[in-house]
Scaffold this active site. Structure first.
Site: not given
Ligand code: DX5
Ligand code: ZN
Length: 224
Positions: A7, A32, A34, A36, A65, A67, A136, A141-144, A174, A176, A196-197
């Site tokens: 991602s 991927h 994202d 938003m 994706h 959102m 999900m 909304g956020f990575g990590g 998607d 964590g 992602g992270s």
């Molecule tokens: C979160 C995104 C994810 C995000 C995942 O809302 O949809 O795609 O990038 O990031 P990680 O892998 O860091 O949880």
């Molecule tokens: Zn995503």
């Protein structure tokens, strides 16, 4: 076939082409993206022009994706920008069956996304018209963030439905996912694994993709 799908949300956007090339060298064939809107989720990211630029920088499958509220308004633009698959949140669609149909009529594969709190049972009928379901494993909304464990039970439930109905459905997850919980995620039945992270915040994203692909392949081989 399990896919590890980086991602780009956690990548360095000022050096995106370089970041993409790195994960592709590690074996990634899907990316991927994202999207938003600051309404459906409390964050803002990219729109069709950025997808179009990424399309020019890679031949990878672009997994978009959405959102966003009213996703049907933007589906043609993302399809034209070069998306290979587009997923929409069930929670954002009043006419989910029609939106899935719209995605397919525009060309890309169509996916339905469920937030962690949305039960798999809502897919009972519509699952037949989707190409994939994205579960999900964090609130979007956020990575990590940290993977919510009960989502793995949802994956197992969906896997059972896929088997019973003999569907050619991909199960995407998607949020964590990292090296340590990846094998469990694969064993739960997920085959499109977004991360992602864990990739872009690692010291060597190329090696991390390669390593995660190996872990996933091994977990799948044990399962079969
Ligand atoms: C979160 C995104 C994810 C995000 C995942 O809302 O949809 O795609 O990038 O990031 P990680 O892998 O860091 O949880
Ligand atoms: Zn995503």
């Amino acid at each position: 076939m399990v896919e590890i799908i980086p991602s780009i949300l956690s990548a360095d956007f000022a050096r995106l082409a370089e970041e993409i090339a790195r994960v592709e060298r590690g074996g990634a064939t899907m990316l991927h993206l994202d999207v938003m809107d600051g309404h459906f989720v409390p964050n803002l990211t990219i729109g069709p022009p950025v997808v179009e630029s990424i399309r020019k920088a890679t031949r990878a499958h672009l997994d978009v994706h959405l959102m966003i509220e009213n996703p049907e308004r933007f589906i043609p633009a993302f399809a034209q920008a070069g998306a290979n698959s587009i997923s929409v949140h069930s929670e954002a669609c009043r006419h989910l069956d029609a939106v899935v149909g719209l995605i397919r009529s525009e060309g890309p594969m169509a996916g339905i996304v469920l937030n962690p709190a949305t039960p798999v049972s809502m897919l009972k009928d519509v699952v037949e018209v989707a190409d994939y379901v994205l579960l999900m494993s964090v609130n979007p909304g956020f990575g990590g963030q940290t993977l919510i464990p009960y989502v793995l039970e949802k994956a197992r439930e969906l896997e059972r439905i896929r088997r019973e109905k003999r569907l050619a459905l991909s199960i995407e997850i998607d949020g964590g996912v990292h090296r340590e919980n990846l094998a469990e995620v694969v064993r739960a039945g997920c085959d499109w694994i977004v991360t992602g992270s864990a990739i872009f915040h690692s010291s060597d994203p190329e090696a991390t993709v390669r390593e995660m692909r190996e872990i996933a392949a091994q977990a799948q081989a044990v399962q079969c």
